[in-house]
Design an enzyme around this catalytic site. Structure first.
Site, short mmCIF file in Angstrom:
data_model
loop_
_atom_site.label_atom_id
_atom_site.label_comp_id
_atom_site.label_asym_id
_atom_site.label_seq_id
_atom_site.Cartn_x
_atom_site.Cartn_y
_atom_site.Cartn_z
N THR A 282 0.79 -1.14 0.01
CA THR A 282 -0.01 0.03 0.08
C THR A 282 0.88 1.35 -0.07
O THR A 282 0.13 2.23 0.09
CB THR A 282 -0.87 -0.03 1.45
OG1 THR A 282 0.04 -0.02 2.49
CG2 THR A 282 -1.90 -1.17 1.19
N PHE B 70 1.19 4.34 8.84
CA PHE B 70 1.49 5.42 7.89
C PHE B 70 1.98 4.65 6.52
O PHE B 70 2.54 5.29 5.71
CB PHE B 70 2.46 6.24 8.26
CG PHE B 70 3.87 5.63 8.87
CD1 PHE B 70 4.81 5.12 8.26
CD2 PHE B 70 3.78 5.23 10.30
CE1 PHE B 70 5.90 4.49 8.66
CE2 PHE B 70 5.05 5.03 10.83
CZ PHE B 70 6.08 4.62 9.98
N TYR B 71 1.56 3.32 6.22
CA TYR B 71 1.86 2.80 5.04
C TYR B 71 0.67 2.98 4.16
O TYR B 71 -0.18 2.06 4.30
CB TYR B 71 2.29 0.91 5.51
CG TYR B 71 3.66 0.86 5.99
CD1 TYR B 71 4.39 1.83 6.06
CD2 TYR B 71 3.73 -0.48 6.28
CE1 TYR B 71 5.77 1.57 6.64
CE2 TYR B 71 4.98 -0.62 6.91
CZ TYR B 71 5.92 0.19 7.13
OH TYR B 71 7.23 -0.08 7.47
N GLY B 72 0.82 3.90 3.57
CA GLY B 72 -0.48 4.57 2.87
C GLY B 72 -1.36 5.15 3.89
O GLY B 72 -1.85 4.59 4.80
#
Length: 337
Positions: free
Chosen positions: A25, A56-58
């Site tokens: 992502t 915060f991964y995407g």
């Protein structure tokens, strides 16, 4: 010497390898659910049960990593009991700036728990980077509140120094350290971090064990990196350093060919077994968007490196040093704090 297969994190056993979900992502184009689910399910089915994610991964709902996990465990609810789920947080959304204030730590953990929606347990909350603008003890104590309340299984620390680890242990147990470890990132064996982990029996979760794909040999020039890919901003992938670093990759390829394995398998096997030689438990968390890549990397646990192999690799690492920092100058300042 400890066995590389007997590792416990937050009171639960994990496999020799871990699986990182970032690339599903956090690229220019997200991986379709069907493809991502196939990779995750294959990893879990083969004992790779430590899943590594971040809030915060995407950051665009519903296309972020946490919503992906929610959808995965909705489809495969039985897998939730099989995994040890570690999720990083403690940064300002969209800015990727460390914020270890109690307010932001609570926001981050609450966000994770809300998006998981009870589909899986948050086994480890990892503070992504040390925020030196706040009292670091307040950061840890805030996480401990959630641990004591049974909402989080344990605390993880990422990219910290040996001194910070010792300080943290005065406040709260540390489930693991998350650090970049690979054939081109061996600093933990030189700066005291591996030693403090050995002393206290703390596992090391090694992210980017394949050098963000560089060590697999699949990248032959900077042009092979897709537009919009974050690696284009990192020093080791810049044109002035790329060609120099190819020398390391080509040398790894020669050793792998001699061994009859792929460069990726060799790189993963080295991270695992070199840690064992040094008396620490190191769990590489590889990322792979394609199921066949997952299958290839899982075979690394069956590779046995000989003393001759270690000698060849040691000679290689002494003769060829990576050109450029792991990130860029700004991000480098957040490492080993």
């Amino acid at each position: 010497m400890p066995s590389s297969t007997q590792v416990t994190i937050a009171g639960r056993k994990v496999g020799t390898l871990g699986f990182g979900l970032m690339n599903y992502t956090w690229r220019a184009t997200n991986t379709p659910d069907e493809q991502a689910f196939a990779g995750i399910h294959t990893a879990i089915a083969n004992g790779t049960n430590l899943l590594n994610s971040a809030d915060f991964y995407g950051t665009q709902d519903p296309y972020d990593n946490l919503h992906l996990l929610n959808r995965y465990f909705t489809k495969y609810p039985a897998d939730a009991a099989k995994v040890v789920l570690s999720i990083k947080g403690g940064v300002i959304p969209h800015q990727l700036k460390p914020d270890g204030s109690p307010e932001n730590i609570r926001r981050s953990i609450d966000n994770i728990l809300e998006k998981l929606d009870g589909k899986a347990k948050l086994d480890v909350f990892t503070v992504a980077r040390v925020d030196r603008t706040v009292d670091i003890e307040d950061t840890w104590r805030t996480v401990k509140e959630y641990i004591d309340a049974g909402k989080v299984g344990g605390l993880g620390l990422s990219e910290v120094s040996a001194a910070t680890v010792r300080h943290a242990l005065e406040i709260v147990p540390v489930a693991y350290l998350e650090l970049e470890v690979s054939l081109w990132a061996t600093e933990i064996y030189e700066n005291g971090v591996a030693e403090v982990c050995r002393e206290h029996g703390i596992p090391i979760v090694a992210y980017s064990p394949l050098g963000r794909g560089f060590l697999t040999g699949q990248l032959k020039s900077p042009d092979d990196i897709p537009e919009g890919d974050m690696r284009r901003r990192f020093d080791r992938f810049k044109p002035e350093n790329f060609a120099k670093n190819l020398a390391l990759v080509e040398a790894v390829e020669k050793i792998a060919k001699k061994k009859g394995v792929t460069p990726a398998q060799l790189a993963l096997a080295w991270v695992i077994q070199y840690g064992v030689k040094k008396g620490v438990r190191v769990i590489p968390i590889f990322g792979a968007t394609k199921q066949e890549q997952v299958v290839e990397n899982l075979k690394a646990v069956d590779i046995k490196l000989t003393e001759e192999d270690f000698a060849d690799i040691d000679a290689l690492l002494k003769s060829i040093k990576p050109a450029g920092g792991r990130y860029n100058q700004h991000a480098e300042n957040t490492l080993y704090q």
